[in-house]
Design a protein around this motif. Structure first.
Motif, PDB file in Angstrom:
ATOM      1  N   ALA A 149      12.074   2.627  17.795  1.00  0.00           N
ATOM      2  CA  ALA A 149      13.225   2.855  16.929  1.00  0.00           C
ATOM      3  C   ALA A 149      13.571   4.328  16.864  1.00  0.00           C
ATOM      4  O   ALA A 149      12.777   5.198  17.230  1.00  0.00           O
ATOM      5  N   SER A 150      14.782   4.610  16.406  1.00  0.00           N
ATOM      6  CA  SER A 150      15.241   5.967  16.135  1.00  0.00           C
ATOM      7  C   SER A 150      15.689   6.044  14.684  1.00  0.00           C
ATOM      8  O   SER A 150      16.177   5.051  14.124  1.00  0.00           O
ATOM      9  N   ALA A 151      15.536   7.221  14.085  1.00  0.00           N
ATOM     10  CA  ALA A 151      15.950   7.392  12.695  1.00  0.00           C
ATOM     11  C   ALA A 151      16.449   8.816  12.491  1.00  0.00           C
ATOM     12  O   ALA A 151      15.954   9.758  13.119  1.00  0.00           O
TER      13      ALA A 151
ATOM     14  N   GLY B 135       5.985  -0.257  23.140  1.00  0.00           N
ATOM     15  CA  GLY B 135       4.988  -0.058  24.170  1.00  0.00           C
ATOM     16  C   GLY B 135       5.439  -0.391  25.570  1.00  0.00           C
ATOM     17  O   GLY B 135       4.611  -0.606  26.464  1.00  0.00           O
ATOM     18  N   LYS B 136       6.753  -0.415  25.821  1.00  0.00           N
ATOM     19  CA  LYS B 136       7.264  -0.759  27.141  1.00  0.00           C
ATOM     20  C   LYS B 136       8.103   0.384  27.689  1.00  0.00           C
ATOM     21  O   LYS B 136       8.976   0.902  27.008  1.00  0.00           O
ATOM     22  N   ARG B 137       7.839   0.770  28.920  1.00  0.00           N
ATOM     23  CA  ARG B 137       8.695   1.748  29.597  1.00  0.00           C
ATOM     24  C   ARG B 137      10.023   1.076  29.918  1.00  0.00           C
ATOM     25  O   ARG B 137      10.073   0.124  30.690  1.00  0.00           O
TER      26      ARG B 137
ATOM     27  N   LYS C  73       5.307  15.382  14.341  1.00  0.00           N
ATOM     28  CA  LYS C  73       6.010  15.722  15.572  1.00  0.00           C
ATOM     29  C   LYS C  73       5.739  17.185  15.919  1.00  0.00           C
ATOM     30  O   LYS C  73       5.519  18.009  15.026  1.00  0.00           O
ATOM     31  N   ILE C  74       5.760  17.490  17.214  1.00  0.00           N
ATOM     32  CA  ILE C  74       5.545  18.860  17.662  1.00  0.00           C
ATOM     33  C   ILE C  74       6.733  19.321  18.506  1.00  0.00           C
ATOM     34  O   ILE C  74       7.614  18.517  18.844  1.00  0.00           O
TER      35      ILE C  74
ATOM     36  N   ARG D 143       1.798  15.071  20.328  1.00  0.00           N
ATOM     37  CA  ARG D 143       0.699  15.529  21.164  1.00  0.00           C
ATOM     38  C   ARG D 143       0.018  14.352  21.864  1.00  0.00           C
ATOM     39  O   ARG D 143      -0.468  13.424  21.231  1.00  0.00           O
ATOM     40  N   GLY D 144       0.017  14.407  23.203  1.00  0.00           N
ATOM     41  CA  GLY D 144      -0.679  13.398  23.992  1.00  0.00           C
ATOM     42  C   GLY D 144      -0.042  12.029  24.006  1.00  0.00           C
ATOM     43  O   GLY D 144      -0.709  11.043  24.347  1.00  0.00           O
ATOM     44  N   ALA D 145       1.247  11.911  23.645  1.00  0.00           N
ATOM     45  CA  ALA D 145       1.902  10.599  23.580  1.00  0.00           C
ATOM     46  C   ALA D 145       3.164  10.580  24.434  1.00  0.00           C
ATOM     47  O   ALA D 145       3.895  11.572  24.507  1.00  0.00           O
ATOM     48  N   ASP D 146       3.428   9.454  25.091  1.00  0.00           N
ATOM     49  CA  ASP D 146       4.670   9.250  25.812  1.00  0.00           C
ATOM     50  C   ASP D 146       5.749   8.763  24.856  1.00  0.00           C
ATOM     51  O   ASP D 146       5.453   8.248  23.766  1.00  0.00           O
ATOM     52  N   TYR D 147       7.025   8.863  25.288  1.00  0.00           N
ATOM     53  CA  TYR D 147       8.139   8.486  24.415  1.00  0.00           C
ATOM     54  C   TYR D 147       8.102   7.021  24.024  1.00  0.00           C
ATOM     55  O   TYR D 147       8.660   6.620  22.991  1.00  0.00           O
ATOM     56  N   TRP D 148       7.449   6.179  24.831  1.00  0.00           N
ATOM     57  CA  TRP D 148       7.422   4.743  24.572  1.00  0.00           C
ATOM     58  C   TRP D 148       6.157   4.302  23.848  1.00  0.00           C
ATOM     59  O   TRP D 148       5.934   3.113  23.635  1.00  0.00           O
ATOM     60  N   ASN D 149       5.290   5.261  23.483  1.00  0.00           N
ATOM     61  CA  ASN D 149       4.009   4.902  22.867  1.00  0.00           C
ATOM     62  C   ASN D 149       3.652   5.952  21.814  1.00  0.00           C
ATOM     63  O   ASN D 149       2.627   6.626  21.915  1.00  0.00           O
ATOM     64  N   LEU D 150       4.486   6.092  20.796  1.00  0.00           N
ATOM     65  CA  LEU D 150       4.354   7.151  19.799  1.00  0.00           C
ATOM     66  C   LEU D 150       3.486   6.720  18.620  1.00  0.00           C
ATOM     67  O   LEU D 150       3.367   5.532  18.314  1.00  0.00           O
ATOM     68  N   ALA D 151       2.904   7.715  17.955  1.00  0.00           N
ATOM     69  CA  ALA D 151       2.031   7.423  16.819  1.00  0.00           C
ATOM     70  C   ALA D 151       2.782   7.411  15.493  1.00  0.00           C
ATOM     71  O   ALA D 151       2.312   6.809  14.518  1.00  0.00           O
TER      72      ALA D 151
END
Length: 418
Positions: free
Chosen positions: A195-197, A244-246, A168-169, A144-152
């Motif tokens: 990262a991906s997991a 934090g980088k596109r 995740k939503i 919610r409210g986050a871009d793919y490059w700036n996730l919580a």
């Protein structure tokens, strides 16, 4: 009076493996349609339909044949397959494609022997599990409210691997998923990284929440997934790049996922058109109504919209497959990645507008009966509204910015920002 419901111009699979997968779906059309009405009415996950498709091997469509799958390699064929499922149930088509987009990517990586690089993830093992009907993948990326490059969501390095925390939503297929493919922030001594997991559903601290209450796509199981101190081993996480980088290089994969998802709305629109034509030949319709100028106009508009959607999507899929079948992932230039994303966004807009127009005309032709909550066109009316929110760049103003900036060579287009 008789009206043919078959169009010679409808998209067809291009390979024998694609035909095999489509044939498996065709045999289940009645079951899928019956379940679609029930799951939409009750607002629950379409578990029976998912299990039927999984048992028939449809969820293993992208896995190589020598690993038990159907060996479908072309994005074109997977999009056609998705559209056929959507004709019966758009909810299930969304859940299917979210799994299949990942499986197809894994298969492409393995096919081009790109797994031997640093940070290797065991994609061949995953494909074997998919082919053996032991793995259903949920793409757990959105927040919610986050871009793919700036996730919580974070994965913090520890002595026994990584500790994952976050929520995740819009995690389609989550109630049946055996594994969750996540994008997150990896935190370790050397700094933070994207990262991906791949996290098994059986991991302690992973909770699938039954909180999906969408206006449409009610059977897709697109609820939330909570990760609470979930421990995953080192070999289940891949560091992808700086935090934090596109990164324009990631646009390729997102464009591929977005392009194939258009099959959901094409199939939904084709089914709506068929419902309308059947309504015109039903008891009491008669020749007087079908000869009316307003009816002919609506029918012609539906055909025009569907032709535009099919033609645009077919051409784009040919463009994508021409590249994807010959190149391993993430070897193209940033400019090519942006061009692929631009094409994906434009095609998605064309398909969305066409599908919405077709559903609206279909409801008018069918009459007031289509406004009843249980009518397939009422469901289509709600389902098709999700198309605006599903391309990689949404809300719409983000897509407009990206397309315009890319076309004009402005900074937003150059750095991959939407």
């Amino acid at each position: 009076m008789s009206i043919s419901l078959t169009l010679n111009s409808e998209m067809q699979p291009a390979t024998a493996s694609g035909e095999q997968a489509v044939s498996a779906v065709t045999k289940l059309q009645d079951l899928l349609a019956e379940q679609a009405e029930a799951t939409d009415r009750e607002g629950r996950f379409a578990r029976e339909s998912v299990e039927a498709l999984a048992d028939a091997g449809v969820f293993a469509a992208a896995a190589p044949a020598d690993l038990g799958g159907l060996g479908v390699e072309r994005l074109h064929d997977l999009t056609v397959l998705t559209s056929r499922i959507a004709r019966a149930d758009a909810s299930v088509a969304v859940a299917f494609y979210m799994h299949t987009a990942l499986a197809w990517y894994f298969a492409r990586v393995v096919r081009f022997a790109a797994d031997g690089e640093p940070g290797y993830l065991p994609r061949a093992q995953w494909l074997e599990a998919i082919g053996a009907r032991r793995m259903l993948l949920c793409s757990a990326v959105a927040e919610r409210g986050a871009d793919y490059w700036n996730l919580a969501t974070t994965a913090t390095a520890s002595y026994n691997g990584w500790v994952v925390n976050g929520r995740k939503i819009l995690a389609s297929l989550s109630p049946s998923a055996t594994h969750f493919y996540c994008r997150l922030k990896a935190v370790r001594g050397g700094g933070d990284h994207l990262a991906s997991a791949l996290i098994p559903a059986t991991t302690p601290g992973l909770h699938v929440e039954d909180d999906w209450q969408g206006l449409g796509l009610r059977g897709s199981g697109s609820g939330s997934v909570l990760f609470d101190e979930c421990v995953v081993p080192d070999d289940a996480l891949l560091v992808r790049g700086p935090w934090g980088k596109r990164d324009p290089g990631m646009l390729e994969g997102r464009a591929v996922s977005g392009m194939g998802l258009n099959g959901v709305y094409l199939g939904l629109a084709e089914a709506a058109r068929d419902h309308a034509l059947r309504a015109l030949t039903a008891r009491g319709a008669g020749r007087d109504r079908t000869s009316a100028a307003s009816v002919k106009y609506a029918v012609a508009e539906m055909e025009t919209a569907l032709t535009a959607a099919r033609g645009t999507l077919t051409t784009a899929l040919q463009d994508f497959d021409a590249h994807l079948m010959l190149n391993k992932p993430q070897v193209i230039t940033d400019d090519m990645s942006r061009a692929m994303m631009k094409e994906c966004q434009l095609v998605s807009a064309v398909v969305e507008r066409a599908a919405t127009q077709v559903v609206d005309h279909a409801m008018r032709l069918t009459g007031g009966a289509s406004y009843q909550a249980r009518h397939p066109l009422a469901r289509a009316h709600r389902d098709v509204r999700a198309a605006a929110f599903m391309p990689p760049y949404s809300p719409p103003e983000d897509a407009v910015d990206f397309v315009a900036d890319t076309t004009l060579g402005l900074p937003g287009g150059r750095d991959g920002a939407g």
